[in-house]
Write a protein that holds these residues in place. Structure first.
Motif, PDB file in Angstrom:
ATOM      1  N   THR A   1       0.834  -1.195   0.000  1.00  0.00           N
ATOM      2  CA  THR A   1       0.000   0.000   0.000  1.00  0.00           C
ATOM      3  C   THR A   1       0.871   1.249   0.000  1.00  0.00           C
ATOM      4  O   THR A   1       2.065   1.205   0.299  1.00  0.00           O
ATOM      5  N   VAL A   2       0.230   2.359  -0.328  1.00  0.00           N
ATOM      6  CA  VAL A   2       0.922   3.642  -0.359  1.00  0.00           C
ATOM      7  C   VAL A   2       1.541   3.961   0.999  1.00  0.00           C
ATOM      8  O   VAL A   2       2.720   4.307   1.106  1.00  0.00           O
ATOM      9  N   LEU A   3       0.750   3.839   2.074  1.00  0.00           N
ATOM     10  CA  LEU A   3       1.262   4.191   3.404  1.00  0.00           C
ATOM     11  C   LEU A   3       2.394   3.279   3.840  1.00  0.00           C
ATOM     12  O   LEU A   3       3.365   3.726   4.461  1.00  0.00           O
ATOM     13  N   LYS A   4       2.298   2.000   3.525  1.00  0.00           N
ATOM     14  CA  LYS A   4       3.377   1.076   3.890  1.00  0.00           C
ATOM     15  C   LYS A   4       4.678   1.441   3.176  1.00  0.00           C
ATOM     16  O   LYS A   4       5.761   1.345   3.754  1.00  0.00           O
ATOM     17  N   ASP A   5       4.548   1.862   1.932  1.00  0.00           N
ATOM     18  CA  ASP A   5       5.750   2.230   1.191  1.00  0.00           C
ATOM     19  C   ASP A   5       6.394   3.483   1.795  1.00  0.00           C
ATOM     20  O   ASP A   5       7.619   3.552   1.961  1.00  0.00           O
ATOM     21  N   ILE A   6       5.571   4.461   2.137  1.00  0.00           N
ATOM     22  CA  ILE A   6       6.103   5.690   2.719  1.00  0.00           C
ATOM     23  C   ILE A   6       6.715   5.423   4.092  1.00  0.00           C
ATOM     24  O   ILE A   6       7.728   6.020   4.460  1.00  0.00           O
TER      25      ILE A   6
ATOM     26  N   GLU B   1      -4.548   3.500   1.058  1.00  0.00           N
ATOM     27  CA  GLU B   1      -4.558   2.061   1.267  1.00  0.00           C
ATOM     28  C   GLU B   1      -4.558   1.279  -0.057  1.00  0.00           C
ATOM     29  O   GLU B   1      -4.673   0.060  -0.061  1.00  0.00           O
ATOM     30  N   GLN B   2      -4.407   1.997  -1.149  1.00  0.00           N
ATOM     31  CA  GLN B   2      -4.308   1.337  -2.440  1.00  0.00           C
ATOM     32  C   GLN B   2      -2.882   0.891  -2.705  1.00  0.00           C
ATOM     33  O   GLN B   2      -1.931   1.378  -2.079  1.00  0.00           O
ATOM     34  N   SER B   3      -2.730  -0.027  -3.634  1.00  0.00           N
ATOM     35  CA  SER B   3      -1.393  -0.356  -4.118  1.00  0.00           C
ATOM     36  C   SER B   3      -0.839   0.838  -4.871  1.00  0.00           C
ATOM     37  O   SER B   3      -1.543   1.441  -5.694  1.00  0.00           O
TER      38      SER B   3
END
Length: 291
Positions: free
Chosen positions: A102-107, A140-142
């Motif tokens: 997800t976007v947040l996990k990457d950040i 929460e999207q990829s």
């Protein structure tokens, strides 16, 4: 924090039949709080210089002083994490480095990798996502389901989540449409003006140099051949053309207008400067015609 190059050389694949000169006798200081643009034709050494700013590359000769750390050819690769945290790098097409679900996990990945708790990293990620203008419905999207411009914002947010003092940008608007490019440049300028980030920008877009930078470094064949303000660098259009560079579109247009009798001293670099200098002359012409 300043970054200072003193007599820096860099040789690719040194002591092999394939060695080549990347940098030669670089003496340069990038001051904390500045907005520095680095320009030069392809192969001039710009990207090689950037990779010395956070010790991704170490000089073959000379020293790079990054704050209170001195990087030499003998510097050990250990304990360089604090430098990498202070000097955040955004390479061309940074979205190719995305990998999380997800976007947040990457950040949040970077802060967690540097020891931040998962909860605090998640909070930091939300703050950075909002800062770079990512809509909440994307969080929460990829990241791979987003547009190219949004993917780039995710990658930049991941760098900003480390809270660097420097944001180093290697052609950050490459491949974006005009609107996306303008949004990126406005974002970097906002971070510089409102958050105090030191910006180092490699670009072929002379308009961006004129609109945003306060220091310009011109490179050729691995050497720094000129430094100065945008006005100083763009004062000689023919010299820039000879170096396979150019001038801002506004400045070139003003040169054309000079041939038609308009006067500019100095030559305008931005649209606002052109309007300010041109409007009184047009009004005078209009008044003379009415008489």
């Amino acid at each position: 924090m300043d970054i200072t190059f003193t007599n820096v050389d860099y040789t690719y694949q040194a002591n092999t039949p394939f060695q080549g000169v990347g940098l030669r006798d670089i003496n340069l200081t990038i001051h904390g709080g500045s907005y520095t643009a680095i320009i030069g034709h392809t192969g001039s050494g710009k990207s090689t210089l950037l990779q010395h700013l956070n010790a991704l590359l170490k000089p073959t000769a000379g020293t790079v002083q990054i704050g209170d750390r001195t990087i030499t050819p003998a510097t050990n690769n250990k304990n360089l994490k604090p430098i990498r945290q202070k000097v955040g790098m955004v390479f061309q097409f940074p979205e190719s480095q995305l990998f999380e679900e997800t976007v947040l996990k990457d950040i949040a990945f970077g802060p967690q990798n540097f020891g931040m708790s998962a909860d605090k990293a998640h909070q930091r990620a939300e703050e950075m996502a909002e800062l770079v203008g990512l809509p909440k419905e994307t969080w929460e999207q990829s990241p791979f389901d987003l547009s190219g411009g949004q993917m780039r914002r995710v990658a930049i947010a991941g760098v900003l989540a480390m809270q660097p003092e420097y944001l180093v940008l290697d052609e950050p608007s490459a491949g974006l449409d005009p609107l996306g490019r303008q949004e990126m440049m406005d974002l970097f300028n906002k971070l510089h003006r409102e958050n105090g980030l030191t910006i180092v920008l490699v670009t072929h877009q002379m308009d961006d140099v004129a609109n945003y930078a306060d220091q310009v470094v011109v490179m050729e064949h691995g050497q720094v051949i000129r430094t100065g303000t945008p006005r100083e660098i763009f004062a000689n259009e023919q010299w820039l053309v000879d170096k396979q560079l150019g001038v801002p579109k506004t400045t070139h247009f003003a040169e054309v207008l000079k041939q038609q009798g308009f006067q500019f001293e100095p030559l305008p670099l931005t649209e606002d400067e052109l309007v300010t200098a041109l409007l009184p002359q047009l009004l005078r012409q209009g008044g003379a015609a009415n008489e």
